[in-house]
Design a protein around this motif. Structure first.
Motif, PDB file in Angstrom:
ATOM      1  N   MET A 103       3.047 -41.810 -27.068  1.00 41.20           N
ATOM      2  CA  MET A 103       1.906 -41.284 -27.818  1.00 41.20           C
ATOM      3  C   MET A 103       1.582 -42.197 -29.001  1.00 41.20           C
ATOM      4  O   MET A 103       2.372 -42.340 -29.933  1.00 41.20           O
ATOM      5  CB  MET A 103       2.178 -39.860 -28.293  1.00 41.20           C
ATOM      6  CG  MET A 103       0.933 -39.155 -28.824  1.00 41.20           C
ATOM      7  SD  MET A 103       1.218 -37.415 -29.256  1.00 41.20           S
ATOM      8  CE  MET A 103       1.598 -36.714 -27.643  1.00 41.20           C
ATOM      9  N   PHE A 113      -4.901 -34.596 -20.097  1.00 43.57           N
ATOM     10  CA  PHE A 113      -3.963 -34.247 -21.158  1.00 43.57           C
ATOM     11  C   PHE A 113      -2.525 -34.457 -20.681  1.00 43.57           C
ATOM     12  O   PHE A 113      -1.693 -35.052 -21.389  1.00 43.57           O
ATOM     13  CB  PHE A 113      -4.184 -32.799 -21.576  1.00 43.57           C
ATOM     14  CG  PHE A 113      -3.163 -32.254 -22.532  1.00 43.57           C
ATOM     15  CD1 PHE A 113      -3.239 -32.533 -23.889  1.00 43.57           C
ATOM     16  CD2 PHE A 113      -2.132 -31.440 -22.080  1.00 43.57           C
ATOM     17  CE1 PHE A 113      -2.299 -32.028 -24.777  1.00 43.57           C
ATOM     18  CE2 PHE A 113      -1.191 -30.932 -22.959  1.00 43.57           C
ATOM     19  CZ  PHE A 113      -1.274 -31.221 -24.304  1.00 43.57           C
ATOM     20  N   GLU A 139      -3.764 -40.919 -31.098  1.00 37.98           N
ATOM     21  CA  GLU A 139      -3.871 -39.820 -30.138  1.00 37.98           C
ATOM     22  C   GLU A 139      -3.270 -38.516 -30.667  1.00 37.98           C
ATOM     23  O   GLU A 139      -3.531 -37.442 -30.119  1.00 37.98           O
ATOM     24  CB  GLU A 139      -3.149 -40.185 -28.838  1.00 37.98           C
ATOM     25  CG  GLU A 139      -3.790 -41.296 -28.034  1.00 37.98           C
ATOM     26  CD  GLU A 139      -5.051 -40.833 -27.315  1.00 37.98           C
ATOM     27  OE1 GLU A 139      -5.293 -39.616 -27.249  1.00 37.98           O
ATOM     28  OE2 GLU A 139      -5.790 -41.706 -26.834  1.00 37.98           O
ATOM     29  N   MET A 156      -4.105 -34.681 -29.432  1.00 29.63           N
ATOM     30  CA  MET A 156      -3.175 -34.008 -28.541  1.00 29.63           C
ATOM     31  C   MET A 156      -2.789 -32.635 -29.080  1.00 29.63           C
ATOM     32  O   MET A 156      -2.643 -31.673 -28.323  1.00 29.63           O
ATOM     33  CB  MET A 156      -1.926 -34.879 -28.338  1.00 29.63           C
ATOM     34  CG  MET A 156      -2.168 -36.121 -27.491  1.00 29.63           C
ATOM     35  SD  MET A 156      -2.620 -35.736 -25.781  1.00 29.63           S
ATOM     36  CE  MET A 156      -1.024 -35.199 -25.135  1.00 29.63           C
ATOM     37  N   VAL A 192       5.004 -31.179 -27.590  1.00 27.05           N
ATOM     38  CA  VAL A 192       3.789 -31.748 -28.173  1.00 27.05           C
ATOM     39  C   VAL A 192       3.960 -31.858 -29.687  1.00 27.05           C
ATOM     40  O   VAL A 192       3.570 -32.854 -30.303  1.00 27.05           O
ATOM     41  CB  VAL A 192       2.553 -30.900 -27.823  1.00 27.05           C
ATOM     42  CG1 VAL A 192       1.284 -31.542 -28.377  1.00 27.05           C
ATOM     43  CG2 VAL A 192       2.441 -30.721 -26.315  1.00 27.05           C
TER      44      VAL A 192
END
Length: 436
Positions: free
Chosen positions: A196, A188, A200, A204, A250
């Motif tokens: 990214m 990860f 994905e 994620m 994220v």
């Protein structure tokens, strides 16, 4: 720290308005999920185009005192999807999972298939929020088929949950749990270091949510005496809090509110249509005026760099709210909005900082979820014991410890009980734990 009257939506998706008194304060849900995975960034700045600012249906929780307990779940007419068909599960038998920085693979066994079933039918019901359960149950396993790190993380949280439910819940993590935790987390983190790709992003975000729950649940201590702040100081103290802000990164990279995201519908849920459960507690109401005075909380607080102001503001707003699967995000905002100065004070075992954390833990003890209960119970007791050894009971700190003491099952003072009795006799359905 942001201006005293407002702060942006943090890693737990709750925007806070800190201006004015606590009775008129607001918590705003901004759509983000429940957990966090990376190092702390104290002053995030959200540009006008940020998804947080654009999410519709984001409104304040107002007039909590007038709201009855909820009668239905947020998705009353939407049944949970069934476990994926046997063909899908059996098709994963002997499936090769990649490992971190090696050409070797891990092949899924029949025992692993059982673990996937337990994830679908048990563990997913305890993580995330009431609004995201159906996505975890319907989609995350499918994401794991396409993204090996997600499957490793699924195995990790299932094995951790198994351990907590076993006859020996205090046992150390198994070799299997440690194995999958290492490879899932390492893979990860490697993905985070790369650009990214679109395919994905949903995976994620799922991994970030699961890793956040794992991080909070990872408690080595078995007694309050072995827990921080009672235990000897160590380099990993409060590591779980230092993980508390990376989910913002994220979120930025994965953008789970984008049009093609599987998370979009749940994260755009109109929380204003919900009835927020309240929890009127005479014991808390008896202490709230002293709590406000002790932390010198007023409408000007925080403008002079008060390190306690943000934490105090959030605690006061949480006091009348019942912690449930639907409201857990509001409670996790306490972690997500921790100022750097406040965290430093926690590391120094400052009595005011510890007292605020103890009150948050005391509220979390009402939430019977395995991934938070152990930490909340052990560390709340540890803080109560630590402060109780250093402050006379008739001091402000000693008196304000009575609420977490009560929630931990410890004896409380007769003065506290007298104030509670007076409050019950003197009020006729008054406030909800916050005075003006």
């Amino acid at each position: 720290m942001p201006p005293a009257d407002e702060v942006d939506a943090g890693p737990y998706g709750v925007a806070c308005n800190y201006g004015g008194d606590a009775a008129n304060a607001e918590l705003q849900h901004s759509g983000e999920g429940a957990f966090i995975v990376e190092p702390y960034n104290p002053h995030p700045v959200l540009p006008p185009s940020d998804p947080f600012a654009e999410a519709p249906g984001v409104k304040a929780l107002r007039h909590l005192a007038n709201q009855p307990l909820p009668q239905t779940a947020p998705y009353p007419n939407q049944p949970l999807p069934p476990t994926p068909p046997n063909e899908l599960m059996l098709g994963m038998l002997n499936y090769p999972l990649a490992l971190h920085e090696t050409d070797e693979v891990y092949r899924i066994s029949e025992s692993d298939l059982d673990r996937l079933c337990r994830f679908q039918d048990r563990t997913v019901l305890t993580i995330g929020t009431a609004q995201t359960v159906h996505i975890f149950r319907d989609c995350v396993l499918k994401l794991g088929i396409e993204h090996d790190y997600v499957t490793h993380i699924i195995f990790t949280i299932v094995l951790m949950h198994d351990r907590y439910l076993s006859e020996d819940p205090w046992q150390a993590p198994s070799t299997e749990e440690t194995f999958h935790h290492y490879h899932g987390t390492a893979m990860f983190n490697k993905m985070l270091s790369l650009p990214m790709e679109e395919h994905e992003k949903d995976a994620m975000w799922a991994a970030a949510a699961l890793l956040g729950a794992i991080t909070i649940a990872a408690v080595d201590a078995t007694t309050p005496e072995d827990s921080w702040p009672l235990k000897p100081d160590g380099p990993t103290d409060l590591d779980w809090l230092r993980m508390s802000d990376g989910k913002k990164e994220v979120w930025r990279l994965a953008d789970p509110l984008r049009q093609t995201s599987i998370w979009r519908q749940a994260l755009m849920y109109d929380y204003d249509s919900d009835i927020t459960p309240k929890s009127r507690c005479p014991e808390v109401e008896a202490l709230t005026p002293r709590f406000i005075r002790f932390f010198n909380y007023d409408e000007n607080g925080g403008k002079d760099g008060d390190p306690y102001h943000t934490a105090t503001s959030i605690i006061l707003r949480l006091l009348p709210i019942q912690c449930t699967h639907s409201t857990i995000l509001y409670f996790l905002s306490f972690i997500g909005h921790m100022d750097t100065a406040y965290k430093d004070l926690l590391h120094q075992k400052d009595q005011k900082a510890l007292l605020l954390l103890a009150w948050w833990y005391a509220k979390m003890l009402d939430y019977p979820s395995w991934w938070i209960q152990r930490r909340a119970a052990l560390e709340c007791k540890a803080i109560v014991i630590y402060l109780g050894r250093r402050y006379m009971h008739l001091s402000d700190v000693g008196f304000l410890l009575d609420f977490p003491k009560m929630m931990c099952g410890f004896a409380v003072s007769s003065e506290f009980l007298r104030h509670v009795d007076q409050g019950r006799e003197g009020e006729v359905g008054g406030g909800v734990g916050v005075t003006g």
